[in-house]
Motif scaffolding. Sequence first.
Motif, short mmCIF file in Angstrom:
data_model
loop_
_atom_site.label_atom_id
_atom_site.label_comp_id
_atom_site.label_asym_id
_atom_site.label_seq_id
_atom_site.Cartn_x
_atom_site.Cartn_y
_atom_site.Cartn_z
N PHE A 76 -11.76 0.38 10.29
CA PHE A 76 -10.91 -0.21 9.25
C PHE A 76 -10.58 -1.67 9.57
N VAL A 77 -10.14 -1.94 10.78
CA VAL A 77 -9.74 -3.30 11.16
C VAL A 77 -10.94 -4.23 11.16
N SER A 78 -12.09 -3.74 11.64
CA SER A 78 -13.30 -4.56 11.64
C SER A 78 -13.70 -4.93 10.22
N GLY A 79 -13.63 -3.96 9.31
CA GLY A 79 -13.94 -4.24 7.91
C GLY A 79 -12.97 -5.25 7.30
N LEU A 80 -11.71 -5.16 7.70
CA LEU A 80 -10.70 -6.11 7.22
C LEU A 80 -10.99 -7.51 7.73
N ILE A 81 -11.37 -7.62 9.00
CA ILE A 81 -11.72 -8.92 9.57
C ILE A 81 -12.92 -9.51 8.84
#
Length: 278
Positions: A131-136
Motif C-alpha cells: 500500500f505505501v509503495s503504491g502511494l509513493i
Amino acid sequence: MNIQLILSAFGGGVLGTALGALPAFIFTGFIGLIGIAVIAAGGQPAILNDVTFGTLLGPHIAFAGGVAAAAFAANKRKHLDTGLDIVTSLNKCKDPMVLMVGGFFGIIGFLLNNLFVAMKIPTDTVALTVFVSGLIARMAFGKTGVFGKLSKPNEQKRKIAPDFNDIVLDIIIGLSLGLVISYLIILTEITTLGFCISAASLIFVQMGFEAPTTHHITMVAGYAAVATGNMFVGALAAVIASILGDLVGRIVNSYCDTHIDPPATTIFICSLVIFMIF
C-alpha cells in the motif's frame, strides 16, 4: 539486513517489472503452493518464507516494483495508456529506466517492510508495504492526486458506495470462500494457504476471464481463523474484507492514473484490527 539482501531486492523488483506486476504476483501464488506442499510433506519452510515472500517474489518487492514501474512507464515515458495497467509485461517497453525504477522500488519495498517489522506494527507488514509503495509511486509519477480527479468537467462523478447487487455478490463470495478457507486453514494450520490459492487463480484474469480477485478475502479469513480457531469468525472476517475491498477499490483507483492495490490495502487494515483484538 545486508547488502546482499538489498541487491537481491533490486533483482526482485526488476523481475516483477519485466514480467509485469500481475504476472509476477501469479507466480508468487504458484511458488507459494509449492512451498506449502513441501511443508505438508514434512519439509522446511524456506520456499514459502524466503522465496514466495522474500526478495525474489515477495509482493512488497516484485509486485510493488512492477506497479511503480507501470506508473513510471505510463506517465513519464508514455509506453502504456495508463499506469493502472498491471497486466502488461513491461519488458515490451525496451526501456532500461523502466526496469531501474522497478528495481529501485523493490529496494524500497524491502526497506519499508523491514522498518515496519522493526516498529512492531501489529498488521500484515507486507500488505502495508504494498500500500505505501503504491502511494509513493502515485505521488512520484501520477498526475491525478492521491484520490484521483475527473479528467473532464462533464464526466460522471465517481460512485464510491457499492450498490445492492454488488454488496450481495461481495457477501456471497466472502462468506463462501471464508467458510471453506477457514476450515482448511484450521485443519492444516497454514495461514497463507488461501492467499496462495487466490493469487494463483489470478492467472485467469491474466488470460482475460472475469475471475474474481479474492486474496484479500482468503488472507483475512486465514488470520481470523487462526487467531480464534473458529471457522465462522473467519467467514465473518472474510465477508467484511470482501465488502471493504470493493469500497477501497472505488476510493483509491477511480479516476486515477496509477495503481494502489485494494486487496493489499484491505489486508493491512483488516489484519491490524484482528491482531489488535486477538
